[in-house]
Design an enzyme around this catalytic site. Structure first.
Site, PDB file in Angstrom:
ATOM      1  N   LYS A  61     -16.320 -32.182 -49.541  1.00 25.54           N
ATOM      2  CA  LYS A  61     -16.857 -32.181 -50.893  1.00 25.54           C
ATOM      3  C   LYS A  61     -16.537 -31.192 -51.861  1.00 25.54           C
ATOM      4  CE  LYS A  61     -21.106 -34.659 -50.025  1.00 25.54           C
ATOM      5  NZ  LYS A  61     -22.703 -34.909 -50.361  1.00 25.54           N
ATOM      6  N   LYS A  86     -15.458 -43.259 -43.835  1.00 31.48           N
ATOM      7  CA  LYS A  86     -16.766 -43.752 -43.587  1.00 31.48           C
ATOM      8  C   LYS A  86     -17.251 -44.329 -44.891  1.00 31.48           C
ATOM      9  CE  LYS A  86     -19.623 -39.969 -44.955  1.00 31.48           C
ATOM     10  NZ  LYS A  86     -20.535 -38.778 -44.626  1.00 31.48           N
ATOM     11  N   LYS A 101     -21.780 -43.456 -50.148  1.00 30.89           N
ATOM     12  CA  LYS A 101     -22.274 -43.341 -51.476  1.00 30.89           C
ATOM     13  C   LYS A 101     -21.497 -42.857 -52.469  1.00 30.89           C
ATOM     14  CE  LYS A 101     -26.600 -42.088 -49.693  1.00 30.89           C
ATOM     15  NZ  LYS A 101     -27.554 -40.970 -49.745  1.00 30.89           N
TER      16      LYS A 101
HETATM   17  P1  TYM Z   1     -27.088 -39.100 -46.402  1.00 32.00           P
HETATM   18  O1  TYM Z   1     -28.172 -39.097 -47.400  1.00 32.00           O
HETATM   19  O2  TYM Z   1     -25.712 -38.848 -46.613  1.00 32.00           O
HETATM   20  O3  TYM Z   1     -27.247 -40.238 -45.257  1.00 32.00           O
HETATM   21  C1  TYM Z   1     -28.411 -40.511 -44.874  1.00 32.00           C
HETATM   22  C2  TYM Z   1     -28.226 -41.034 -43.249  1.00 32.00           C
HETATM   23  O4  TYM Z   1     -27.440 -42.028 -43.129  1.00 32.00           O
HETATM   24  C3  TYM Z   1     -26.443 -41.713 -42.300  1.00 32.00           C
HETATM   25  N1  TYM Z   1     -25.048 -42.277 -42.755  1.00 32.00           N
HETATM   26  C4  TYM Z   1     -24.397 -43.119 -42.016  1.00 32.00           C
HETATM   27  N2  TYM Z   1     -24.388 -43.680 -40.594  1.00 32.00           N
HETATM   28  C5  TYM Z   1     -23.445 -44.494 -40.393  1.00 32.00           C
HETATM   29  N3  TYM Z   1     -22.241 -44.607 -40.788  1.00 32.00           N
HETATM   30  C6  TYM Z   1     -22.363 -44.336 -42.233  1.00 32.00           C
HETATM   31  N4  TYM Z   1     -21.244 -44.598 -43.162  1.00 32.00           N
HETATM   32  C7  TYM Z   1     -23.109 -43.445 -42.799  1.00 32.00           C
HETATM   33  N5  TYM Z   1     -23.361 -42.847 -43.985  1.00 32.00           N
HETATM   34  C8  TYM Z   1     -24.588 -42.171 -43.978  1.00 32.00           C
HETATM   35  C9  TYM Z   1     -26.367 -40.214 -42.282  1.00 32.00           C
HETATM   36  O5  TYM Z   1     -25.677 -39.775 -41.103  1.00 32.00           O
HETATM   37  C10 TYM Z   1     -27.791 -39.900 -42.203  1.00 32.00           C
HETATM   38  O6  TYM Z   1     -28.479 -39.843 -41.159  1.00 32.00           O
HETATM   39  N6  TYM Z   1     -27.520 -34.160 -45.083  1.00 32.00           N
HETATM   40  C11 TYM Z   1     -27.965 -35.518 -45.008  1.00 32.00           C
HETATM   41  C12 TYM Z   1     -29.463 -35.571 -45.315  1.00 32.00           C
HETATM   42  C13 TYM Z   1     -30.163 -34.427 -44.736  1.00 32.00           C
HETATM   43  C14 TYM Z   1     -30.964 -34.450 -43.161  1.00 32.00           C
HETATM   44  C15 TYM Z   1     -31.690 -33.444 -43.226  1.00 32.00           C
HETATM   45  C16 TYM Z   1     -30.566 -35.129 -42.402  1.00 32.00           C
HETATM   46  C17 TYM Z   1     -30.922 -33.380 -45.305  1.00 32.00           C
HETATM   47  N7  TYM Z   1     -31.574 -32.528 -44.370  1.00 32.00           N
HETATM   48  C18 TYM Z   1     -32.268 -33.036 -41.934  1.00 32.00           C
HETATM   49  C19 TYM Z   1     -31.447 -35.123 -41.179  1.00 32.00           C
HETATM   50  C20 TYM Z   1     -32.185 -33.912 -40.896  1.00 32.00           C
HETATM   51  C21 TYM Z   1     -27.260 -36.442 -45.771  1.00 32.00           C
HETATM   52  O7  TYM Z   1     -26.749 -36.199 -46.811  1.00 32.00           O
HETATM   53  O8  TYM Z   1     -27.508 -37.808 -45.463  1.00 32.00           O
END
Ligand code: TYM
Length: 332
Positions: free
Chosen positions: A110, A195, A198
């Protein structure tokens, strides 16, 4: 046993989020106590528009409820209403090591070439993520593959804190990631090696929950593939990233094995397969997007749901926060 997980309220919920995480969240709420939150505090680690963040937080809450998250079973809230997340992050910051954070691939991705211009929040992001789960003594954290490294860091922080300040007892539970085998990493429709995300500039790279049937069909028809017909068994997908991704998505929605999907489509070109895949995705997303559209404008209902969840989360997080202050010798 307690499940905790979060999603950033930036942009739309897409098929990767759904198959990688949210579908599991919904399944788990029938089996365990679950806390799910909108990671709005994480969202300010990148340049953002405040009015959009407010709107996106409400929309993401509506999207999760539309996906089947039941606020009478799960605790749904946004981090900003539970100050203990930010407090615990600071308390853990004395334990987290620079070297550990320097290894985080998300920060490297990022910040890119502009490391010096990246926010401090982007660098310490994983410490907040550790606080998110440790605050509630989470045992299970359902996420996609891309969050694995962050959860390993949460375990390292918990372990070191317990060793340094636990006085023989464990202040924090070490959480286990729950990563779905088949859908851990849903890839971009334009590039089978990246991957689905968003933040991808091309909307053609992902299927959003809010896409209508025509858009889903167009995106899948235009999805990148290779020139070979589909193989008849999973082994034949080796080295074919785009085909692997599309067949994986089909199998996940059909709730069958990749081999079962290929038994049906093996030997055929991508044309018929893509139409069948589009139909399946549209069929699965239709009831979700209908519920989403009905709910998204009802700010009163969404805000009430988040306030109710936040009150419960504040209560559940309080004992661990207090124990952390005490363990560190902070007089309160
Ligand atoms: P985020 O918002 O990017 O994504 C949310 C969840 O979706 C999953 N994900 C995917 N899984 C499979 N294939 C993909 N292409 C894909 N894109 C996204 C992510 O793995 C996630 O589970 N940092 C985290 C948010 C967060 C969090 C936490 C998660 C903040 N605190 C504590 C777990 C525990 C994030 O940005 O996810």
């Amino acid at each position: 046993m307690r499940v905790v997980s979060g999603i950033q309220p930036t942009g739309n919920l897409h098929l990767g989020n759904y198959l990688g995480a949210i579908r599991n969240w919904v399944k788990m709420q029938d089996e365990m106590e679950c806390l799910y939150f909108l990671a709005d505090l994480h969202a300010i680690s990148m340049p953002h528009n405040p009015a959009e963040l407010t709107a996106n937080t409400r929309e993401m809450a509506a999207a999760l409820i539309a996906c089947g998250l039941d606020i009478n079973k799960s605790i749904l809230f946004n981090q900003a209403q539970v100050p203990a997340h930010a407090e615990l992050q600071w308390l853990l910051s004395g334990t987290a090591r620079m070297g550990w954070l320097n290894r985080m691939t998300q920060f490297k991705d990022k910040s890119g070439k502009n490391r010096e211009g990246a926010s401090i929040a982007l660098f310490t992001y994983p410490v907040l993520q550790a606080a998110d789960v440790l605050l509630y003594q989470a045992t299970h954290v359902p996420v996609g593959e891309d969050q694995k490294q962050h959860l390993e860091l949460a375990r390292d922080i918990a372990q070191k804190f317990n060793n340094d300040f636990g006085n023989g007892t464990d202040i924090f539970t070490l959480p286990d990631p729950i990563i779905p085998k088949a859908t851990a990493r849903i890839m971009s429709l334009r590039d089978g090696t990246a991957k689905m995300s968003k933040s991808d500039l091309s909307d053609m790279s992902r299927i959003n929950l809010v896409d209508d049937a025509d858009t889903i069909l167009t995106k899948l028809k235009k999805a990148k593939t290779d020139a070979e017909p589909l193989p008849s068994e999973a082994a034949g997908l080796e080295g074919r990233a785009e085909a692997t991704n599309l067949v994986g998505i089909y199998a996940a929605f059909a709730e069958e094995s990749v081999d079962a999907t290929l038994t049906r489509f093996g030997g055929q070109g991508f044309g018929a397969f893509k139409s069948a895949l589009a139909e399946l995705v549209i069929e699965n997303f239709r009831p979700i997007s209908e519920r989403f559209n009905a709910l998204k404008g009802d700010h009163e209902q969404i805000d009430a749901a988040l306030a109710k969840g936040a009150a419960k989360a504040r209560e559940l997080g309080a004992p661990t926060l207090k124990a952390t202050y005490n363990a560190l010798g902070l007089l309160r």
